[in-house]
Design a protein around this motif. Structure first.
Motif, PDB file in Angstrom:
ATOM      1  N   THR A   1       0.801  -1.129   0.030  1.00 52.13           N
ATOM      2  CA  THR A   1       0.028   0.146   0.111  1.00 52.13           C
ATOM      3  C   THR A   1       0.886   1.260  -0.169  1.00 52.13           C
ATOM      4  O   THR A   1       1.083   1.710   1.000  1.00 52.13           O
ATOM      5  CB  THR A   1      -1.017  -0.002   1.151  1.00 52.13           C
ATOM      6  OG1 THR A   1      -0.066  -0.018   2.483  1.00 52.13           O
ATOM      7  CG2 THR A   1      -1.894  -1.056   1.290  1.00 52.13           C
ATOM      8  N   PHE A   2       1.567   1.579  -0.972  1.00 52.18           N
ATOM      9  CA  PHE A   2       2.165   2.829  -1.184  1.00 52.18           C
ATOM     10  C   PHE A   2       1.987   3.024  -2.758  1.00 52.18           C
ATOM     11  O   PHE A   2       1.851   2.563  -3.546  1.00 52.18           O
ATOM     12  CB  PHE A   2       3.744   2.592  -0.949  1.00 52.18           C
ATOM     13  CG  PHE A   2       4.286   1.442  -1.764  1.00 52.18           C
ATOM     14  CD1 PHE A   2       4.829   1.519  -3.187  1.00 52.18           C
ATOM     15  CD2 PHE A   2       4.504  -0.013  -1.277  1.00 52.18           C
ATOM     16  CE1 PHE A   2       5.308   0.495  -3.818  1.00 52.18           C
ATOM     17  CE2 PHE A   2       4.895  -1.087  -1.901  1.00 52.18           C
ATOM     18  CZ  PHE A   2       5.163  -0.731  -3.156  1.00 52.18           C
ATOM     19  N   ALA A   3       2.363   4.650  -2.779  1.00 53.50           N
ATOM     20  CA  ALA A   3       2.158   5.288  -4.099  1.00 53.50           C
ATOM     21  C   ALA A   3       3.534   5.077  -4.754  1.00 53.50           C
ATOM     22  O   ALA A   3       4.679   4.979  -4.258  1.00 53.50           O
ATOM     23  CB  ALA A   3       2.192   6.674  -3.951  1.00 53.50           C
ATOM     24  N   ARG A   4       3.632   4.823  -6.112  1.00 51.85           N
ATOM     25  CA  ARG A   4       4.737   4.849  -7.080  1.00 51.85           C
ATOM     26  C   ARG A   4       5.153   5.944  -7.828  1.00 51.85           C
ATOM     27  O   ARG A   4       4.178   6.589  -8.344  1.00 51.85           O
ATOM     28  CB  ARG A   4       4.436   3.641  -7.969  1.00 51.85           C
ATOM     29  CG  ARG A   4       4.294   2.284  -7.238  1.00 51.85           C
ATOM     30  CD  ARG A   4       4.143   1.045  -8.151  1.00 51.85           C
ATOM     31  NE  ARG A   4       3.488  -0.206  -7.546  1.00 51.85           N
ATOM     32  CZ  ARG A   4       4.379  -1.226  -7.359  1.00 51.85           C
ATOM     33  NH1 ARG A   4       5.756  -0.913  -7.599  1.00 51.85           N
ATOM     34  NH2 ARG A   4       3.975  -2.146  -6.775  1.00 51.85           N
ATOM     35  N   GLU A   5       6.549   6.203  -7.725  1.00 50.65           N
ATOM     36  CA  GLU A   5       7.031   7.534  -8.481  1.00 50.65           C
ATOM     37  C   GLU A   5       8.232   7.164  -9.129  1.00 50.65           C
ATOM     38  O   GLU A   5       8.930   6.045  -8.540  1.00 50.65           O
ATOM     39  CB  GLU A   5       7.000   8.742  -7.561  1.00 50.65           C
ATOM     40  CG  GLU A   5       7.870   8.428  -6.479  1.00 50.65           C
ATOM     41  CD  GLU A   5       7.776   9.820  -5.490  1.00 50.65           C
ATOM     42  OE1 GLU A   5       8.624  10.624  -5.784  1.00 50.65           O
ATOM     43  OE2 GLU A   5       6.824   9.927  -4.758  1.00 50.65           O
ATOM     44  N   GLU A   6       8.834   7.743  -9.680  1.00 44.75           N
ATOM     45  CA  GLU A   6      10.157   7.363 -10.551  1.00 44.75           C
ATOM     46  C   GLU A   6      11.237   7.771  -9.206  1.00 44.75           C
ATOM     47  O   GLU A   6      11.362   8.806  -8.809  1.00 44.75           O
ATOM     48  CB  GLU A   6      10.340   8.313 -11.849  1.00 44.75           C
ATOM     49  CG  GLU A   6      11.778   7.729 -12.468  1.00 44.75           C
ATOM     50  CD  GLU A   6      11.641   8.354 -13.771  1.00 44.75           C
ATOM     51  OE1 GLU A   6      12.844   8.704 -14.313  1.00 44.75           O
ATOM     52  OE2 GLU A   6      10.730   8.683 -14.424  1.00 44.75           O
ATOM     53  N   VAL A   7      12.230   7.029  -9.207  1.00 40.39           N
ATOM     54  CA  VAL A   7      13.115   6.813  -8.177  1.00 40.39           C
ATOM     55  C   VAL A   7      14.277   6.453  -9.015  1.00 40.39           C
ATOM     56  O   VAL A   7      14.475   5.536  -9.857  1.00 40.39           O
ATOM     57  CB  VAL A   7      13.044   5.931  -7.069  1.00 40.39           C
ATOM     58  CG1 VAL A   7      13.969   6.255  -6.010  1.00 40.39           C
ATOM     59  CG2 VAL A   7      11.542   6.209  -6.391  1.00 40.39           C
ATOM     60  N   ASP A   8      15.404   7.277  -8.606  1.00 36.55           N
ATOM     61  CA  ASP A   8      16.909   6.937  -9.261  1.00 36.55           C
ATOM     62  C   ASP A   8      17.703   6.097  -8.169  1.00 36.55           C
ATOM     63  O   ASP A   8      18.006   6.744  -7.113  1.00 36.55           O
ATOM     64  CB  ASP A   8      17.531   8.136  -9.417  1.00 36.55           C
ATOM     65  CG  ASP A   8      18.936   7.941 -10.204  1.00 36.55           C
ATOM     66  OD1 ASP A   8      19.545   6.885 -10.324  1.00 36.55           O
ATOM     67  OD2 ASP A   8      19.628   9.074 -10.400  1.00 36.55           O
TER      68      ASP A   8
ATOM     69  N   THR B   1      19.943   5.174 -12.617  1.00 37.13           N
ATOM     70  CA  THR B   1      19.302   3.758 -12.622  1.00 37.13           C
ATOM     71  C   THR B   1      17.897   4.404 -12.340  1.00 37.13           C
ATOM     72  O   THR B   1      17.352   3.957 -10.999  1.00 37.13           O
ATOM     73  CB  THR B   1      19.748   2.997 -11.686  1.00 37.13           C
ATOM     74  OG1 THR B   1      21.284   2.878 -12.165  1.00 37.13           O
ATOM     75  CG2 THR B   1      19.501   1.508 -12.062  1.00 37.13           C
ATOM     76  N   PRO B   2      17.029   4.621 -13.224  1.00 36.47           N
ATOM     77  CA  PRO B   2      15.404   4.867 -12.677  1.00 36.47           C
ATOM     78  C   PRO B   2      14.649   3.646 -12.685  1.00 36.47           C
ATOM     79  O   PRO B   2      14.892   2.720 -13.370  1.00 36.47           O
ATOM     80  CB  PRO B   2      15.034   5.656 -14.058  1.00 36.47           C
ATOM     81  CG  PRO B   2      15.950   5.353 -15.257  1.00 36.47           C
ATOM     82  CD  PRO B   2      17.217   4.896 -14.567  1.00 36.47           C
ATOM     83  N   THR B   3      13.690   3.817 -11.732  1.00 31.30           N
ATOM     84  CA  THR B   3      12.700   2.643 -11.683  1.00 31.30           C
ATOM     85  C   THR B   3      11.725   3.364 -10.945  1.00 31.30           C
ATOM     86  O   THR B   3      11.668   4.549 -10.532  1.00 31.30           O
ATOM     87  CB  THR B   3      13.285   1.362 -10.498  1.00 31.30           C
ATOM     88  OG1 THR B   3      12.241   0.641 -10.781  1.00 31.30           O
ATOM     89  CG2 THR B   3      13.338   1.900  -9.125  1.00 31.30           C
ATOM     90  N   LEU B   4      10.470   2.588 -10.886  1.00 32.53           N
ATOM     91  CA  LEU B   4       9.285   2.885 -10.259  1.00 32.53           C
ATOM     92  C   LEU B   4       8.986   2.493  -8.772  1.00 32.53           C
ATOM     93  O   LEU B   4       9.190   1.125  -8.837  1.00 32.53           O
ATOM     94  CB  LEU B   4       7.977   2.691 -11.472  1.00 32.53           C
ATOM     95  CG  LEU B   4       7.795   3.753 -12.492  1.00 32.53           C
ATOM     96  CD1 LEU B   4       6.489   3.225 -13.234  1.00 32.53           C
ATOM     97  CD2 LEU B   4       7.775   5.198 -12.136  1.00 32.53           C
ATOM     98  N   GLY B   5       8.763   3.204  -7.801  1.00 33.29           N
ATOM     99  CA  GLY B   5       8.083   2.627  -6.450  1.00 33.29           C
ATOM    100  C   GLY B   5       8.313   3.680  -5.601  1.00 33.29           C
ATOM    101  O   GLY B   5       8.145   4.852  -5.849  1.00 33.29           O
ATOM    102  N   SER B   6       8.274   3.250  -4.300  1.00 39.70           N
ATOM    103  CA  SER B   6       8.294   4.085  -3.144  1.00 39.70           C
ATOM    104  C   SER B   6       9.584   4.442  -2.885  1.00 39.70           C
ATOM    105  O   SER B   6      10.371   3.750  -2.571  1.00 39.70           O
ATOM    106  CB  SER B   6       7.537   3.344  -2.011  1.00 39.70           C
ATOM    107  OG  SER B   6       7.811   4.103  -0.886  1.00 39.70           O
ATOM    108  N   PRO B   7       9.952   5.897  -2.668  1.00 35.04           N
ATOM    109  CA  PRO B   7      11.326   6.364  -2.466  1.00 35.04           C
ATOM    110  C   PRO B   7      11.621   6.095  -1.124  1.00 35.04           C
ATOM    111  O   PRO B   7      12.870   5.587  -0.903  1.00 35.04           O
ATOM    112  CB  PRO B   7      11.340   7.762  -2.591  1.00 35.04           C
ATOM    113  CG  PRO B   7       9.906   8.307  -3.555  1.00 35.04           C
ATOM    114  CD  PRO B   7       9.276   6.988  -3.369  1.00 35.04           C
ATOM    115  N   ALA B   8      10.827   6.084  -0.046  1.00 31.02           N
ATOM    116  CA  ALA B   8      11.122   5.666   1.399  1.00 31.02           C
ATOM    117  C   ALA B   8      11.425   4.090   1.484  1.00 31.02           C
ATOM    118  O   ALA B   8      12.415   3.853   2.110  1.00 31.02           O
ATOM    119  CB  ALA B   8      10.012   5.915   2.146  1.00 31.02           C
ATOM    120  N   LEU B   9      10.580   3.383   0.776  1.00 26.91           N
ATOM    121  CA  LEU B   9      10.755   1.803   0.873  1.00 26.91           C
ATOM    122  C   LEU B   9      12.098   1.466  -0.069  1.00 26.91           C
ATOM    123  O   LEU B   9      13.030   0.661   0.604  1.00 26.91           O
ATOM    124  CB  LEU B   9       9.729   1.264   0.250  1.00 26.91           C
ATOM    125  CG  LEU B   9       8.380   0.941   1.039  1.00 26.91           C
ATOM    126  CD1 LEU B   9       7.468   0.344   0.656  1.00 26.91           C
ATOM    127  CD2 LEU B   9       8.599   0.571   2.493  1.00 26.91           C
TER     128      LEU B   9
END
Length: 369
Positions: free
Chosen positions: A205-212, A242-250
């Motif tokens: 249960t988390f929002a996804r955004e682009e993360v390096d 190295t981009p991916t999609l996910g929760s920055p905190a996790l």
């Protein structure tokens, strides 16, 4: 939710078979009837015998025979349809029985349907696979609950013992007692927070955004640099964006756990931790490699299990954590539809490779205005 009882599927199929057979028989008799009306002459025609029939005689003789044929088709269709429907639905009965057993908690039962691959076989195989996953998940949860209970009970028991000692010996040095209680309480808090983080990762249960991932690797190594210096470990980072999609905190917690684990489980002196990020065609890769003692091949797969620290030394290390570091990493990777690979280095130490889905490329601007 209660529902009124209805017709069984077997009865519905039986009625469908019988109805179709009656329809086919009726069409056949209709064709015969039309044939009689069209091709039999209206007047009398000769047939060997004492009586010379005409079309009316044939029509009167045809009607009762047609009714008898339809009645026979009805009975034959109902009986044959009931038998055929039972044979066709027999696999569904096995699946239903297995479902009821699973509903009562018996997850070890398997359908194991024989025969060629058809719709029922695919359904049974999918149900068996689901039961296998559920059974493994339940067993994992039981082990986790037992381990968590043990780990939580330890600091509480220590706290109770220290308080009893203080009550029985009022002249004891309270400074030392407070220091120990603070350390024990901190460990219990860390364990509770780790359990909450693990639960959050499992729930997805988390929002996804682009993360390096390269930026997360730099942040994690900078945060843990004092710990690395204390242990005499050298941190090395490399890699491109190295981009991916996910929760920055996790994902930051995942990277921090990997680097922390690599620092703690390292050589007593002059250890090395290498953190590398790489952008591939099919995935975004984070690789954490550390020196250390040689690990047995059978030990490596268990390191991602909760409360598996790999060494007894780690249990008494102040910075060893609570034994959930790699378990949290595994849950975070699963929540992001990635893969986690652990491999023992021949010279000693561990190589951890995380593969996460790549972030989709941003659409290139079209046209110049």
């Amino acid at each position: 939710m209660g529902r009124p009882p209805g017709l069984s599927v077997r009865l519905k199929l039986t009625l469908s078979y019988a109805g179709f057979l009656m329809l086919a028989g009726g069409l056949l008799l209709a064709v015969v009837w039309v044939f009689l009306l069209r091709y039999v002459p209206d007047g009398q025609f000769w047939i060997p015998g004492p009586h010379i029939p005409n079309r009316s005689d044939l029509q009167r003789a045809f009607a009762p025979r047609a009714l008898q044929a339809m009645a026979f088709l009805l009975m034959f269709g109902l009986a044959g349809g009931w038998i055929l429907a039972g044979r066709m639905l027999a696999p569904l009965t096995r699946i239903t029985n297995a479902t009821r057993k699973a509903a009562t908690g018996s997850l070890s039962h398997r359908i194991q349907m024989e025969g060629g691959r058809d719709e029922f076989r695919e359904l049974a195989d999918a149900f068996d696979a689901m039961l296998e996953q559920l059974e493994a998940h339940v067993e994992e949860q039981k082990r986790f609950a037992a381990n968590a209970s043990h780990e939580l009970r330890t600091p509480l028991a220590i706290t109770q013992t220290l308080l009893e000692v203080a009550r029985n010996d009022p002249h004891r040095d309270t400074g030392e007692l407070v220091r120990i209680l603070h350390a024990v309480n901190t460990r219990a808090i860390d364990l509770t927070e780790a359990l909450l983080l693990l639960s959050r990762a499992d729930q997805r249960t988390f929002a996804r955004e682009e993360v390096d991932l390269s930026l997360l690797a730099e942040e994690a190594t900078e945060t843990l640099l004092p710990l690395a210096e204390k242990h005499g470990v050298t941190l090395e980072t490399s890699g491109d964006v190295t981009p991916t999609l996910g929760s920055p905190a996790l994902l930051l917690q995942m990277t921090t756990n990997l680097v922390h684990n690599a620092i703690v489980h390292n050589l007593p002196a002059d250890g090395i931790v290498t953190v590398h990020t790489e952008r591939r065609d099919d995935a975004s890769v984070l690789r954490v490699e550390n020196t250390g003692r040689r690990l047995a091949a059978e030990l490596v797969p268990t390191l991602t299990e909760p409360f598996q620290r790999g060494t007894e030394r780690a249990r008494t290390d102040d910075h060893a954590g609570v034994g959930l570091g790699l378990a949290i990493v595994r849950s975070i990777v699963r929540a992001h539809e990635g893969t986690l690979d652990l491999a023992a280095r021949p010279a000693g130490g561990l190589l951890v490779t995380v593969r996460l889905p790549r972030a989709p490329r941003a659409p290139s601007p079209s046209g110049a205005g």
